[in-house]
Enzyme design. Structure first.
Site, PDB file in Angstrom:
ATOM      1  N   ASP A 407       3.305   7.126  -0.318  1.00 33.53           N
ATOM      2  CA  ASP A 407       4.489   6.844   0.120  1.00 33.53           C
ATOM      3  C   ASP A 407       4.605   6.759   1.500  1.00 33.53           C
ATOM      4  O   ASP A 407       4.144   8.293   1.410  1.00 33.53           O
ATOM      5  CB  ASP A 407       5.430   6.375  -1.195  1.00 33.53           C
ATOM      6  CG  ASP A 407       6.409   5.259  -0.011  1.00 33.53           C
ATOM      7  OD1 ASP A 407       5.833   4.926   0.636  1.00 33.53           O
ATOM      8  OD2 ASP A 407       7.452   5.441  -0.451  1.00 33.53           O
ATOM      9  N   GLU A 410       2.783   6.724   6.806  1.00 32.80           N
ATOM     10  CA  GLU A 410       2.421   6.058   8.220  1.00 32.80           C
ATOM     11  C   GLU A 410       2.351   7.057   9.189  1.00 32.80           C
ATOM     12  O   GLU A 410       1.428   6.975  10.424  1.00 32.80           O
ATOM     13  CB  GLU A 410       3.837   5.173   8.803  1.00 32.80           C
ATOM     14  CG  GLU A 410       3.867   3.796   7.704  1.00 32.80           C
ATOM     15  CD  GLU A 410       4.719   3.979   6.311  1.00 32.80           C
ATOM     16  OE1 GLU A 410       5.089   5.283   6.052  1.00 32.80           O
ATOM     17  OE2 GLU A 410       3.542   3.514   5.556  1.00 32.80           O
ATOM     18  N   ASP A 485       8.507  -2.066   1.322  1.00 29.81           N
ATOM     19  CA  ASP A 485       9.953  -2.415   1.286  1.00 29.81           C
ATOM     20  C   ASP A 485       9.892  -4.155   2.115  1.00 29.81           C
ATOM     21  O   ASP A 485      10.928  -4.301   3.205  1.00 29.81           O
ATOM     22  CB  ASP A 485      10.816  -1.535   2.165  1.00 29.81           C
ATOM     23  CG  ASP A 485      10.441  -0.308   1.912  1.00 29.81           C
ATOM     24  OD1 ASP A 485       9.840  -0.198   0.615  1.00 29.81           O
ATOM     25  OD2 ASP A 485      10.999   0.745   2.264  1.00 29.81           O
TER      26      ASP A 485
HETATM   27  C1  GLC Z   1       9.662   3.689   0.674  1.00 28.59           C
HETATM   28  C2  GLC Z   1       8.797   2.883  -0.550  1.00 28.59           C
HETATM   29  C3  GLC Z   1       9.853   2.390  -1.568  1.00 28.59           C
HETATM   30  C4  GLC Z   1       9.891   3.754  -2.390  1.00 28.59           C
HETATM   31  C5  GLC Z   1      10.786   4.209  -1.860  1.00 28.59           C
HETATM   32  C6  GLC Z   1      11.642   5.797  -2.439  1.00 28.59           C
HETATM   33  O1  GLC Z   1      11.034   3.084   0.579  1.00 28.59           O
HETATM   34  O2  GLC Z   1       9.026   1.711   0.028  1.00 28.59           O
HETATM   35  O3  GLC Z   1       8.122   2.179  -2.438  1.00 28.59           O
HETATM   36  O4  GLC Z   1      11.260   3.461  -3.774  1.00 28.59           O
HETATM   37  O5  GLC Z   1      10.724   4.635  -0.952  1.00 28.59           O
HETATM   38  O6  GLC Z   1      10.127   6.430  -2.591  1.00 28.59           O
END
Ligand code: GLC
Length: 800
Positions: A407, A410, A485
Site C-alpha cells: 500500500d 504511489e 480508498d
Molecule cells: C490506505 C489504504 C487502506 C489502508 C490504510 C491503512 O488508506 O488504501 O486500504 O487500510 O491505508 O493502512
C-alpha cells in the site's frame, strides 16, 4: 537578467523532410534533414512500435512495462518507396510514412481501410527547466470513434470527449471524474467502423491523453519528458487488441493460488488477536465462506515494516497456524516508508547499504507516512529489490503469512501538497539514472515486483500472492490490485463497476474494489448490492477504514447476512468457472471481465454501455446501482440469454426491464454455455470435490465451453500438470450433442460430471454415452434434470 528566449520559447518543433532510411532486420530508421530519427519496429504483423529521436540520438532503450517474453515475428514485411511516401506492408497493416513531414497513416492491409492517421503527428517542445523535451503526438479522430482503456479512471467507460492525466496519486475518497488516481496505464483502444486498434504510449513521465476534448477532430497524447515511444496494435477485434497489449506488457507470471479467488475479509484494522479470531470464528459459525483475513498496519510495532506489535499479537506464528488450520490464509500489509530509527534493523540495513532514495543535492528523501518521518527504498535498483525480497523470509517462511498487501506505494507522502516525492528525488532506474519525474509512475510497480519475488521465493513450492495499490503498465505480471480508498456511496458502486471493467480492458484483470466502501459506512442495502457486484470481480475483498462502524457480512442484520451468504456461496460455486477464466487470462491475455463493447463491438448499442458486463465469457451480469430498486433496465447483447434464477430465455440485442428484489441481481447465461460448478465450501480445499457439476444451457446451434483444472497451487501445471477440457455443444431441434476434448495430464480428484440440463425444449427419449445407450435408471433425467456421467466421456448424445 538576460533571458535566453531562444531556449525558453522555441515552441513546437516538427520533423522535417525525410532524406533516407535504413533497415535492420525488423526495424527501419528514417532520417530527416533536421536531425529527427523515426524508428519503426515491426513486432508482429499487427504490432508496430514507433519511436522518435529529436537530435539524432535515442535514449538507452529501457522499459519496465514491456516483458521479455513478448511474442515477436511476422509473416510479411515489405517496404516500398513511392514519390511522397514510404509504405511498409505486413500481412495486417500498411504503414505509410510521409516523406515531407514524417506523418504516419495506418491502414488495414486486407481492406485498405483507414485505421489511424497522424494529425500534426509527432512534435515536441524543448524543456529548458529540466532538459529534454515535452513530447507530443496528435492523431485524427475518425467519425463515430470511441475510446476505452487507461486503467482505473473513475469515469464513463467511453473516454471520448475527455482529457486525462497519468500520474500515480494517493487519492483518499476520490470522486467520479477525479483524475489522476492510483494507477498510470497509458494504453487506450480506439474503435470506429467496427474496427479496433490500441495505442500504448510507453513513457513513464507524467503523461496526458486528450480524446477529442480540446479540439473536436483530434486525439492527442503527450508526456513531460522522455521519448515519443508508442506501440500501435491493430485488432480489428478489440479482444485481440487487449490480448496483444497484455502480451506486450505481460500476463500474470503464474496462475494464482486457487484460494485467492475465494472471499477475503479485511478492515483497518483487526486487532488484537482476540478480535481477529472473533471475526474468523463468526465466518465459520454463520457458514459464510471465507479464505483470507487481513492484518492492516496496526499489527506492526509503531508501523515499522517487518515487525510485530507484541501486545496486540503476542504469538503471531501460533495464531497464523491456527487460522490456517481453520482454512484462513493471513495476509499482511507492507508499506514502502521505513521509519527513521537507529534502533530498527531494517532502517539500519538500508542506511548502511545506501538503499534509500536521495534528493538531488544529496540528503535522503524524507517524508511523513504512518510511522512518522521515513526514508524510502529506491525500488528502481535491482540491488534494493533483492534486499527487499529477502526481508520477507521470516514473515513467510517462519510466521506463515500467505500473501502481502503493498500500500502507499504511489509513493504516498503525508502533509505535503503534491502528496508524493518532490520532482528532484534521484532514482537508479536500473542503470538509467533519473529524477522522480521519470520514476514516479513506476515506483509502486517496482515495489510490488520486489515483494512478489520475495513471496515467490519463500512460498515456494506454493504460488505467491501480492496486492498493490499503485501500478504502471505491466504490473499485472506480479500482483493483483484494488482500486484504493473509495467511499460507501451508491456513486462509488458505479465507479467500482467501471473501474474493474476498465482495468480488465487495460490488461489488469485481477482487480477489485473495497467492497462496501473504504470511507464512511454503507447501509445494509448498499452493502448487499456491492457484494452482489463484488463476487463477479476477480479480486473479491471487503475492506473498510473501520472508523465508521463494522463492515462484516453480519453487521447489517439477518436479511442482509443471508443475502451476502447466498452470493458468496455462489462465488464459491463458480470457482472452477472463474479459475478457467483466469487460465485464459494468464495464458492468452483474454480479459476476465468484458465490457459489452468488448463482447460485441459490431453492435453500436454497446459502445456507451457501462453497467452490464460479461464475467468470463458466458455470464452476463448487471449490478443494481440505486437504492430501493425493484428492477432496472438493462441491455442484453445479441444472442439468447437464460435468466440464471428461473431459466427464462431472453432474446438479446435490446434493452429490457428486469426485476431485482434485494436478494436477486440480474445474472444471465449465454445459451449453449456449459458452466462448471463446485459444491459450496467454507474455504478452498475444505472438502474433496468428488463431482463437478456442469450446468448445460440448451442452444439450437453451436457453442464451445472450457474447464481448466490443476492442483490449485504449486507449479506442476507448468509441466503438463493441468487438465483443459473443451466442450463442443451442438444443439438441434430434438437433440443435443456434447463432445469433450481434453489436453494436459492432471488427474482431477472428481470422477464424475453431474450434468444439469437447462432449457431443453424436448422430452428425452434416449441418451447415448460414447455410442452406448445409457439406462434410464442411472439417469435421473426427468426428475431434477440431471445426469451423472464419467468425466472422461468423449461424446454425450441426448435425443428427444
Ligand atoms: C490506505 C489504504 C487502506 C489502508 C490504510 C491503512 O488508506 O488504501 O486500504 O487500510 O491505508 O493502512
Amino acid at each position: 537578467m538576460i533571458t535566453n528566449t531562444e531556449l525558453e520559447q522555441k515552441g513546437n518543433q516538427f520533423p522535417a523532410q525525410i532524406t533516407r532510411y535504413e533497415k535492420k532486420v525488423d526495424t527501419f530508421f528514417f532520417y530527416t534533414i533536421n536531425n529527427v530519427v523515426l524508428q519503426v519496429t515491426i513486432f508482429r504483423d499487427n504490432v508496430i512500435r514507433f519511436r522518435y529521436a529529436t537530435d539524432g540520438v535515442f535514449e538507452n532503450d529501457f522499459s519496465y512495462a514491456i516483458t521479455k517474453n513478448v511474442t515477436k515475428g511476422y509473416n510479411k514485411l515489405e517496404i516500398e518507396e513511392k514519390d511522397e511516401i514510404y509504405s511498409i506492408v505486413t500481412e495486417r497493416i500498411i504503414c505509410e510514412i510521409n516523406k515531407v513531414d514524417a506523418k504516419i497513416t495506418l491502414l488495414d492491409a486486407k481492406t485498405n481501410e483507414l485505421i489511424n492517421k497522424d494529425e500534426l503527428g509527432f512534435h515536441w517542445e524543448e524543456n529548458y527547466h529540466y532538459g529534454g523535451n515535452i513530447v507530443k503526438m496528435s492523431k485524427n479522430t475518425i467519425k463515430g470513434e470511441s475510446y476505452y482503456g487507461l486503467g482505473d479512471k473513475p469515469e464513463h467507460l467511453n473516454l471520448k470527449g475527455k482529457r486525462f492525466q497519468n500520474w500515480v496519486t494517493d487519492s483518499y475518497a476520490y470522486e467520479k471524474n477525479t483524475d489522476p488516481i492510483y494507477k498510470a496505464i497509458p494504453f487506450y483502444i480506439g474503435l470506429h467502423n467496427e474496427k479496433a486498434y490500441g495505442i500504448f504510449f510507453d513513457n513513464s513521465f507524467r503523461s496526458y491523453f486528450d480524446f477529442a476534448y480540446e479540439r473536436k477532430g483530434v486525439t492527442s497524447f503527450w508526456a513531460q519528458g522522455g521519448e515519443m515511444n508508442y506501440y500501435f496494435i491493430y485488432g480489428p477485434e478489440m479482444s485481440d487488441v487487449v490480448a496483444d497489449y497484455t502480451d506486450l506488457t505481460g500476463k500474470p507470471n503464474q496462475m494464482p493460488p486457487l484460494w485467492t479467488l475465494g472471499f477475503h475479509q479485511c478492515k483497518w484494522s483487526y486487532y488484537p488477536e482476540s478480535k481477529l479470531r472473533e471475526i474468523t470464528s463468526k465466518f465459520r459459525e454463520l457458514q459464510i465462506p471465507c479464505d483470507a483475513i487481513y492484518l492492516d498496519i496496526d499489527y506492526m510495532d509503531g508501523f515499522r515494516c517487518f515487525t510485530w506489535n507484541n501486545t496486540y499479537f503476542p504469538h503471531p506464528k501460533k495464531m497464523v497456524k491456527e487460522l490456517a488450520d481453520d482454512g484462513f490464509k493471513t495476509i499482511a500489509i507492507i508499506d514502502p516508508g521505513i521509519k527513521i530509527d537507529r534502533e530498527y534493523n531494517v532502517f539500519n540495513e538500508a542506511l548502511e547499504n545506501d538503499y534509500f532514495c536521495k534528493r538531488a543535492d544529496g540528503p535522503y528523501m524524507k517524508g511523513k507516512v504512518w510511522p512518522g518521518e521515513c526514508h524510502f527504498p529506491d525500488f528502481t535498483s535491482s540491488k534494493v529489490r533483492e534486499w527487499w525480497s529477502g526481508l520477507f523470509k521470516e514473515l513467510i517462511e517462519d510466521i506463515g503469512i500467505k500473501g502481502v498487501w503493498n500500500d502507499m506505494n504511489e509513493p504516498a507522502v503525508m502533509e505535503v501538497p503534491n502528496k508524493t516525492f518532490p520532482d528532484d528525488v534521484r532514482h537508479e532506474y536500473d542503470g538509467n539514472y533519473c529524477s522522480h519525474r521519470k520514476a514516479h509512475n513506476v515506483y509502486g510497480m517496482q515495489m510490488a515486483r520486489a515483494t512478489y519475488h520475495g513471496l515467490k521465493k519463500f512460498t515456494y513450492p506454493k504460488r505467491p500472492f501480492v496486492i498493490t495499490r499503485a501500478a504502471y503498465s505491466g504490473t499485472q505480471r506480479y500482483t493483483s490490485t484494488w482500486t484504493g480508498d473509495n467511499v460507501a456511496s451508491w456513486e462509488h458502486l458505479w465507479i467500482a463497476n467501471v473501474q474493474a471493467q476498465r482495468l480488465a480492458i487495460s490488461g489488469f484483470s485481477f482487480a477489485g474494489s473495497d467492497i462496501g466502501g473504504f470511507a464512511e459506512q454503507p447501509t445494509g442495502e448498499l452493502f448487499a448490492r456491492w457484494i452482489q457486484l463484488g463476487i463477479f470481480h476477480p479480486f473479491c475483498r471487503v475492506h473498510s477504514s473501520g472508523d465508521h462502524g463494522d463492515q462484516e457480512p453480519w453487521a447489517f442484520g439477518e436479511e442482509i447476512t443471508n443475502i451476502v451468504r447466498k452470493f458468496i456461496q455462489l462465488r464459491y460455486q463458480l470457482l472452477p468457472y472463474l479459475y478457467t477464466a483466469f487460465y485464459k487470462y494468464q495464458n492468452k491475455g483474454n480479459p476476465m471481465l468484458k465490457s459489452l463493447v468488448l463482447f460485441d463491438q459490431k453492435d453500436i448499442q454497446t459502445h456507451y454501455r457501462t453497467d452490464e458486463f460479461i464475467f468470463g465469457d458466458k455470464i452476463l451480469v448487471c449490478p443494481i446501482l440505486e437504492p430501493n430498486a425493484q428492477g432496472r433496465r438493462m441491455y442484453f447483447p445479441r444472442g439468447n440469454w437464460y435468466n440464471f434464477w428461473n431459466d427464462e430465455l431472453i432474446e438479446g440485442g435490446k434493452e429490457l426491464y428486469v426485476e431485482t428484489r434485494l436478494d436477486i441481481m440480474p445474472i444471465y447465461i449465454k445459451e449453449g454455455a456449459i458452466i462448471p460448478k463446485f459444491p459450496v465450501q467454507q474455504y478452498v480445499g475444505e472438502i474433496e470435490i468428488e463431482q463437478m457439476q456442469l450446468d448445460l444451457y440448451y442452444k439450437c446451434g453451436k457453442e464451445k465451453s472450457f474447464l481448466y483444472d490443476d492442483a490449485g497451487d504449486g507449479y506442476d501445471y507448468k509441466k503438463e500438470g493441468f487438465s483443459l477440457r473443451t466442450f463442443s455443444l451442438v444443439g438441434k431441434e430434438k437433440e443435443v450433442i456434447i463432445q469433450q476434448y481434453k489436453t494436459g495430464k492432471y488427474i482431477t480428484g472428481y470422477k464424475d460430471f453431474k450434468i444439469k440440463l437447462h432449457g431443453l425444449p424436448f422430452e428425452i427419449s434416449k441418451i447415448q454415452l460414447d455410442n452406448e445407450e445409457m439406462k434410464f435408471e442411472t439417469v435421473k433425467v426427468n426428475g431434477d434434470n440431471t445426469l451423472i456421467i464419467d468425466k472422461n466421456f468423449t461424446e454425450l448424445h441426448i435425443t428427444g
